[in-house]
Design a protein around this motif. Structure first.
Motif, PDB file in Angstrom:
ATOM      1  N   GLU A  80       0.793  -1.226   0.000  1.00 45.02           N
ATOM      2  CA  GLU A  80       0.000   0.000   0.000  1.00 45.02           C
ATOM      3  C   GLU A  80       0.833   1.290   0.000  1.00 45.02           C
ATOM      4  O   GLU A  80       0.289   2.371   0.199  1.00 45.02           O
ATOM      5  CB  GLU A  80      -0.923   0.013   1.223  1.00 45.02           C
ATOM      6  N   GLN A  81       2.131   1.182  -0.216  1.00 48.61           N
ATOM      7  CA  GLN A  81       2.991   2.360  -0.095  1.00 48.61           C
ATOM      8  C   GLN A  81       2.540   3.523  -0.979  1.00 48.61           C
ATOM      9  O   GLN A  81       2.624   4.681  -0.569  1.00 48.61           O
ATOM     10  CB  GLN A  81       4.442   1.991  -0.404  1.00 48.61           C
ATOM     11  N   ARG A  82       2.014   3.232  -2.142  1.00 46.74           N
ATOM     12  CA  ARG A  82       1.549   4.314  -3.030  1.00 46.74           C
ATOM     13  C   ARG A  82       0.360   5.078  -2.448  1.00 46.74           C
ATOM     14  O   ARG A  82       0.113   6.210  -2.825  1.00 46.74           O
ATOM     15  CB  ARG A  82       1.185   3.763  -4.399  1.00 46.74           C
ATOM     16  N   ASN A  83      -0.381   4.454  -1.552  1.00 50.68           N
ATOM     17  CA  ASN A  83      -1.483   5.134  -0.873  1.00 50.68           C
ATOM     18  C   ASN A  83      -1.036   5.727   0.464  1.00 50.68           C
ATOM     19  O   ASN A  83      -1.550   6.762   0.886  1.00 50.68           O
ATOM     20  CB  ASN A  83      -2.638   4.162  -0.619  1.00 50.68           C
ATOM     21  N   LEU A  84      -0.105   5.058   1.118  1.00 51.47           N
ATOM     22  CA  LEU A  84       0.352   5.515   2.431  1.00 51.47           C
ATOM     23  C   LEU A  84       1.180   6.787   2.344  1.00 51.47           C
ATOM     24  O   LEU A  84       0.979   7.719   3.133  1.00 51.47           O
ATOM     25  CB  LEU A  84       1.195   4.424   3.105  1.00 51.47           C
ATOM     26  N   ASP A  85       2.122   6.819   1.411  1.00 54.53           N
ATOM     27  CA  ASP A  85       3.026   7.965   1.344  1.00 54.53           C
ATOM     28  C   ASP A  85       2.291   9.293   1.131  1.00 54.53           C
ATOM     29  O   ASP A  85       2.596  10.270   1.816  1.00 54.53           O
ATOM     30  CB  ASP A  85       4.099   7.751   0.280  1.00 54.53           C
ATOM     31  N   CYS A 111       4.413   2.284   8.841  1.00 50.32           N
ATOM     32  CA  CYS A 111       3.760   1.193   9.575  1.00 50.32           C
ATOM     33  C   CYS A 111       2.503   1.699  10.282  1.00 50.32           C
ATOM     34  O   CYS A 111       1.450   1.060  10.224  1.00 50.32           O
ATOM     35  CB  CYS A 111       4.718   0.591  10.597  1.00 50.32           C
ATOM     36  N   GLY A 112       2.624   2.845  10.948  1.00 48.15           N
ATOM     37  CA  GLY A 112       1.465   3.406  11.637  1.00 48.15           C
ATOM     38  C   GLY A 112       0.341   3.755  10.678  1.00 48.15           C
ATOM     39  O   GLY A 112      -0.832   3.456  10.933  1.00 48.15           O
ATOM     40  N   ALA A 113       0.697   4.371   9.558  1.00 47.64           N
ATOM     41  CA  ALA A 113      -0.323   4.734   8.569  1.00 47.64           C
ATOM     42  C   ALA A 113      -0.977   3.487   7.985  1.00 47.64           C
ATOM     43  O   ALA A 113      -2.193   3.463   7.756  1.00 47.64           O
ATOM     44  CB  ALA A 113       0.288   5.591   7.463  1.00 47.64           C
ATOM     45  N   TYR A 114      -0.186   2.435   7.765  1.00 49.00           N
ATOM     46  CA  TYR A 114      -0.781   1.199   7.261  1.00 49.00           C
ATOM     47  C   TYR A 114      -1.805   0.648   8.249  1.00 49.00           C
ATOM     48  O   TYR A 114      -2.911   0.268   7.864  1.00 49.00           O
ATOM     49  CB  TYR A 114       0.268   0.118   6.963  1.00 49.00           C
TER      50      TYR A 114
END
Length: 173
Positions: A80-85, A111-114
């Motif tokens: 999900e990095q493309r959504n988290l960042d 990690c927290g955002a995920y």
């Protein structure tokens, strides 16, 4: 020592952690290793599960961790990095974009955002507290834990507003 050989950061202090707390800490360290070493996700997960979680490494005792939770967090961050960042980026001040943030701090925020985005079974306040504690373990009581608190609180209020609806509104608008 090359960047690929660089070990993940070791926290300076620990408060007793449950297995999920230990999994969160390991996920941050594994993401750091992925970021600086460029190893494949499967290699890093296997290394942590086989040689770190619950094991003694170079005189440091790693706590037993919830391996399934560890795998979910690290795989979720990568997936999900493309959504988290972007969610993290808009919560930072303009003079500190995500790419400028320390690698360990960036792993903590991701990690927290995920968890805020993908683990609705964990209350937002618990997620924030857990990752602030991890930031304190790595950075002490300086600005970094406050930044983690502020950024994750902002992300949580955007993604899980219903969990904060019982709080009084401030006068900021």
């Amino acid at each position: 020592m090359t960047t690929a050989d660089k070990a993940p950061p070791t926290p300076r202090m620990f408060r007793p952690a449950n297995q999920r707390g230990a999994a969160r800490l390991a996920a941050v360290q594994a993401l750091y290793q992925l970021d600086v070493g460029g190893a494949a996700l499967t290699e890093v997960v296997a290394e942590f599960e086989n040689y770190r979680l619950g094991k003694e490494v170079d005189g440091d005792q790693y706590r037993d961790a919830d391996a399934a939770f560890f795998r979910d967090v690290i795989a979720g961050v990568v997936r999900e990095q493309r959504n988290l960042d972007p969610a993290i980026h808009v919560s930072l001040t303009s003079d500190w974009p995500l790419k400028r943030i320390d690698v360990t701090l960036r792993a903590i925020l991701r990690c927290g955002a995920y968890e805020l985005m993908g683990r609705k079974d964990v209350p937002a306040r618990v997620v924030i507290t857990e990752y602030v504690d991890i930031a304190r373990a790595f950075f002490g009581v300086g600005d970094e834990p406050r930044m983690v608190n502020g950024v994750l609180d902002t992300v949580a209020r955007r993604l899980r507003a219903d969990e904060f609806s019982d709080e009084p509104q401030d006068d900021k608008g």
